[in-house]
Scaffold this motif. Structure first.
Motif, PDB file in Angstrom:
ATOM      1  N   GLN A 184       0.746  -1.093   0.076  1.00 22.95           N
ATOM      2  CA  GLN A 184      -0.027  -0.103  -0.013  1.00 22.95           C
ATOM      3  C   GLN A 184       0.688   1.120   0.060  1.00 22.95           C
ATOM      4  OE1 GLN A 184      -3.784  -0.572   2.233  1.00 22.95           O
ATOM      5  NE2 GLN A 184      -2.717   0.671   3.617  1.00 22.95           N
ATOM      6  N   ASP A 185       1.847   1.266   0.996  1.00 25.23           N
ATOM      7  CA  ASP A 185       2.708   2.673   0.981  1.00 25.23           C
ATOM      8  C   ASP A 185       3.514   2.840  -0.140  1.00 25.23           C
ATOM      9  OD1 ASP A 185       1.733   2.434   3.465  1.00 25.23           O
ATOM     10  OD2 ASP A 185       3.626   1.997   4.437  1.00 25.23           O
ATOM     11  N   ARG A 188       1.109   4.191  -2.861  1.00 29.49           N
ATOM     12  CA  ARG A 188       0.805   5.438  -2.647  1.00 29.49           C
ATOM     13  C   ARG A 188       1.666   6.712  -3.040  1.00 29.49           C
ATOM     14  NH1 ARG A 188      -2.244   4.181   3.081  1.00 29.49           N
ATOM     15  NH2 ARG A 188      -4.247   3.701   2.252  1.00 29.49           N
ATOM     16  N   PRO A 199      -3.983   8.762  -2.231  1.00 34.79           N
ATOM     17  CA  PRO A 199      -3.703   7.636  -1.466  1.00 34.79           C
ATOM     18  C   PRO A 199      -4.825   6.875  -0.521  1.00 34.79           C
ATOM     19  CG  PRO A 199      -2.727   9.784  -0.848  1.00 34.79           C
ATOM     20  CD  PRO A 199      -3.450   9.898  -1.852  1.00 34.79           C
ATOM     21  N   GLN A 200      -5.829   7.498  -0.314  1.00 36.69           N
ATOM     22  CA  GLN A 200      -6.981   7.012   0.488  1.00 36.69           C
ATOM     23  C   GLN A 200      -7.966   6.113  -0.585  1.00 36.69           C
ATOM     24  OE1 GLN A 200      -6.704  10.328  -0.275  1.00 36.69           O
ATOM     25  NE2 GLN A 200      -8.327  11.601   0.313  1.00 36.69           N
ATOM     26  N   TYR A 206      -0.340  -4.597   3.911  1.00 37.42           N
ATOM     27  CA  TYR A 206       0.307  -3.768   4.859  1.00 37.42           C
ATOM     28  C   TYR A 206       0.753  -4.377   6.007  1.00 37.42           C
ATOM     29  CZ  TYR A 206      -4.425  -3.566   6.477  1.00 37.42           C
ATOM     30  OH  TYR A 206      -5.772  -3.909   6.762  1.00 37.42           O
ATOM     31  N   LEU A 209       1.554  -0.274  11.702  1.00 38.10           N
ATOM     32  CA  LEU A 209       2.575   0.949  11.938  1.00 38.10           C
ATOM     33  C   LEU A 209       2.514   0.892  13.784  1.00 38.10           C
ATOM     34  CD1 LEU A 209       0.863   3.287   9.576  1.00 38.10           C
ATOM     35  CD2 LEU A 209       3.582   2.665   9.634  1.00 38.10           C
ATOM     36  N   TYR A 211       2.904   3.941  16.496  1.00 39.64           N
ATOM     37  CA  TYR A 211       2.990   5.220  16.967  1.00 39.64           C
ATOM     38  C   TYR A 211       3.708   5.685  18.432  1.00 39.64           C
ATOM     39  CZ  TYR A 211       1.067   9.693  17.954  1.00 39.64           C
ATOM     40  OH  TYR A 211       1.160  11.048  18.409  1.00 39.64           O
ATOM     41  N   LEU A 220       5.710   7.756  13.468  1.00 35.84           N
ATOM     42  CA  LEU A 220       5.137   6.340  12.984  1.00 35.84           C
ATOM     43  C   LEU A 220       6.599   5.537  12.596  1.00 35.84           C
ATOM     44  CD1 LEU A 220       2.144   7.535  10.883  1.00 35.84           C
ATOM     45  CD2 LEU A 220       2.036   6.135  13.044  1.00 35.84           C
ATOM     46  N   PHE A 242     -12.250  -1.546   3.750  1.00 40.87           N
ATOM     47  CA  PHE A 242     -11.712  -0.150   3.566  1.00 40.87           C
ATOM     48  C   PHE A 242     -13.045   0.821   2.733  1.00 40.87           C
ATOM     49  CE2 PHE A 242      -7.583  -1.850   4.244  1.00 40.87           C
ATOM     50  CZ  PHE A 242      -6.786  -0.712   4.318  1.00 40.87           C
TER      51      PHE A 242
ATOM     52  N   VAL B 237      -2.422   5.450  13.823  1.00 43.63           N
ATOM     53  CA  VAL B 237      -2.045   4.307  12.892  1.00 43.63           C
ATOM     54  C   VAL B 237      -3.078   3.915  11.805  1.00 43.63           C
ATOM     55  CG1 VAL B 237      -1.600   1.664  13.239  1.00 43.63           C
ATOM     56  CG2 VAL B 237      -0.429   2.997  14.803  1.00 43.63           C
ATOM     57  N   ALA B 240      -2.798   6.622   9.365  1.00 38.91           N
ATOM     58  CA  ALA B 240      -1.965   6.561   8.139  1.00 38.91           C
ATOM     59  C   ALA B 240      -2.280   5.168   7.502  1.00 38.91           C
ATOM     60  CB  ALA B 240      -0.504   5.986   8.859  1.00 38.91           C
ATOM     61  N   GLN B 241      -2.845   4.243   7.580  1.00 38.51           N
ATOM     62  CA  GLN B 241      -3.400   3.059   7.131  1.00 38.51           C
ATOM     63  C   GLN B 241      -4.393   3.170   5.961  1.00 38.51           C
ATOM     64  OE1 GLN B 241      -3.449  -0.539   9.367  1.00 38.51           O
ATOM     65  NE2 GLN B 241      -5.247  -1.143   8.703  1.00 38.51           N
ATOM     66  N   PHE B 242      -5.525   4.019   6.433  1.00 42.88           N
ATOM     67  CA  PHE B 242      -6.612   4.086   5.590  1.00 42.88           C
ATOM     68  C   PHE B 242      -6.428   5.179   4.445  1.00 42.88           C
ATOM     69  CE2 PHE B 242      -8.287   0.943   8.328  1.00 42.88           C
ATOM     70  CZ  PHE B 242      -9.772   0.536   7.732  1.00 42.88           C
ATOM     71  N   ILE B 243      -5.990   6.457   5.287  1.00 39.30           N
ATOM     72  CA  ILE B 243      -5.821   7.550   4.537  1.00 39.30           C
ATOM     73  C   ILE B 243      -4.592   7.874   3.812  1.00 39.30           C
ATOM     74  CG2 ILE B 243      -6.362  10.131   4.626  1.00 39.30           C
ATOM     75  CD1 ILE B 243      -7.761   9.701   7.220  1.00 39.30           C
ATOM     76  N   GLY B 244      -3.573   7.345   4.461  1.00 36.84           N
ATOM     77  CA  GLY B 244      -2.198   7.727   3.895  1.00 36.84           C
ATOM     78  C   GLY B 244      -1.794   9.115   3.797  1.00 36.84           C
ATOM     79  N   ARG B 245      -2.401   9.987   4.521  1.00 38.58           N
ATOM     80  CA  ARG B 245      -2.081  11.530   4.681  1.00 38.58           C
ATOM     81  C   ARG B 245      -2.479  11.994   5.694  1.00 38.58           C
ATOM     82  NH1 ARG B 245      -4.179  13.293  -1.193  1.00 38.58           N
ATOM     83  NH2 ARG B 245      -1.902  13.777  -1.748  1.00 38.58           N
TER      84      ARG B 245
END
Ligand SMILES: [Ca+2]
Ligand SMILES: [Ca+2]
Lengths: 331, 331
Positions: A184-185, A188, A199-200, A206, A209, A211, A220, A242, B237, B240-245
């Motif tokens: 995913q990262d 993006r 990105p969303q 994934y 993460l 924090y 992160l 999602f 967390v 970052a995972q869902f929106i990535g922003r």
């Protein structure tokens, strides 16, 4: 109210203008026609097949559907290049069997023992760093690395007909999503500029993460914990998680997409559409299905296509051009 | 090109018209002013504080921020009502300590042993069924259940000033997201109609789904496996995972929101905004912070607010009305 109406009329004019020849890199034929027929059906107001804008969700696989996945998936090429880049500063990595296998060219051994080698390489290149650090490494790689066959940036081994398809769907008020086994990262970093997908709207594999506040600053860190693999049955699961809404259109190229194709098209109360990109063009790109040397195995989904009513794109026949540069000036 | 320009001008006119009095249920004061000042700053073109539309992400907690969380979080009330509804057909449930505790009114025991009782109740009411079945049970409950104090649907114990805030942000081209400890699937049933937030912009706690083809039909089943709790450090967390922003605006009401407030406002290269709803109004709603009888403990985030520059809403002072019905006809 009146002003708003005028705006709507003008927006409609703009849309009609850009919709005149929506898929110029597609040859006329059954594949192109099936796409246009479906979009016309679900956007025709006052018809039974009309689908409200909120429910126009289209999901796309990435590797082999939106960009090339040969001779290696591009993210694997990134990981290998990253190992080589960082090896001089981490000489102890040579003792890792995965790295040793890589250096000696024994890529097959990475898959042994439930992909233990691959996961080790992922840990060295995709974890223990912040998302920002990871993003800039991907960005640097994209700016310098070249595809071994096409000798251009990996950003350019994307499929022009699929770019037009994304745009055509968005013009018809579809929301376009990526649902890929890739990271995913990783996706993006380039997908917004490359595909117009923010990105969303990108779902991929994934890890969790971590924090923390470090020296008073939010931090992160990427890990491989609770690794979610967004492939096969994972794809409909991730879509539900999602998006929370069933797609009405699904685009893929391998058996890994079959579950989300089924989820999109079987027993869907809305009209739905499935499409498989079949790689049949060794001259302009690659030809593979049942026995690919990279990812992208396509057997059961291809067999199921006629029964399910999925459109199969014959890349050689259906695509006027493959990569964007060919459209302008030859690759 | 010219047409497009005209459309933009007209859209701007519409926005200006609806922006004249954007937050009518907010009393004039520092809280209201801080919101408007922030939105003006980030939307002022040609200014250094301008934030491009793509990056205007606003995240909202739900329980206690968008709707009431007393005397129980609404989702807990749903779970309890569900147990009671299904008990006659499942008499063996009486032997479960969690259910027995519930029947005898001993709700506190549910939290013993790392919430073992609560998790058992969740398993009985939130798992082992399809998302569609779950959604219709929530829908039925929302149509029939009444809040014990306000004697109205749970759909109506939402905060009118926050509805106006959501709308105001969207008018200024923010994307509004929910990031809540509540169940993702639970919120997605009503949030689009109630808050104007579509399912794909709702992040909450979730368990993994299972995907299968059963009798040739795609079937998802809810489970509690790999349960992700979207609270405290889980919130940044999940963002970052869902929106990535990174969001630029964050709205919460408890210490559970502190991590996402920090993530939004500390060291953010963009201008950013944090706001805490402080429940100070026992007459119109509830008054609680350090020692709530339900969820919503607020101590460390309230202490941190002045140093972090977070706006604290004093519900009693800052809100002209609390619930939507009061605005029309009194509750
Ligand atoms: Ca693929
Ligand atoms: Ca809360």
């Amino acid at each position: 109210m009146r002003k708003f109406h005028i705006v709507l009329v003008m927006l409609a004019c703009i849309q009609n203008a850009s919709a005149k020849n929506p898929l110029p890199s597609w040859n006329d034929g059954q594949a192109k026609q099936s796409i246009i027929t479906f979009v016309d059906r679900v956007t025709a107001e006052d018809s039974e097949s009309f689908v409200p804008v909120d429910e126009r969700i289209a999901v796309f696989d990435n590797d082999g559907t939106l960009w090339c996945e040969f001779p290696l998936p591009n993210q694997a090429a990134f990981a290998l290049d990253e190992i080589k880049r960082m090896l001089p500063e981490n000489p102890e990595w040579k003792d890792e069997p995965a790295v040793a296998g890589l250096i000696s060219g024994d890529v097959a051994s990475l898959k042994a023992d439930h992909n233990a080698g691959l996961i080790k390489l992922l840990a060295l290149t995709h974890a223990g760093i912040t998302p920002d650090t990871f993003d800039s490494r991907v960005e640097n790689w994209l700016q310098t690395a070249k595809h071994p066959r096409f000798d251009c940036s990996y950003r350019k081994v994307i499929y022009q007909p699929m770019l037009e398809l994304l745009e055509y769907l968005r013009t018809n008020q579809f929301e376009t999503w990526i649902v890929s086994g890739g990271g995913q990262d990783f996706m993006r970093v380039f997908a917004e500029e490359t595909y117009g997908i923010p990105p969303q709207q990108i779902i991929g594999s994934y890890g969790k993460l971590k924090y923390e506040l470090i020296d008073g600053k939010p931090m992160l860190t990427k890990t491989l914990d609770s690794l979610f693999v967004d492939d096969k049955e994972g794809k409909p699961v991730a879509i539900a998680q999602f998006i929370g809404r069933r797609p009405i259109a699904c685009f893929g190229n391998s058996d890994g997409d079959q579950a989300m194709m089924e989820y999109t098209t079987i027993d869907n109360p809305r009209p739905s559409f499935g499409l498989i990109v079949h790689h049949t063009d060794a001259d302009r790109e690659y030809a593979y299905d049942s026995n690919p040397s990279s990812s992208g195995k396509l057997t059961t989904a291809l067999e199921a296509a006629p029964q399910r009513g999925w459109t199969v794109v014959d890349m050689k026949q259906d695509w006027k051009t493959v990569f964007p540069d060919q459209a302008d000036e030859g690759l």
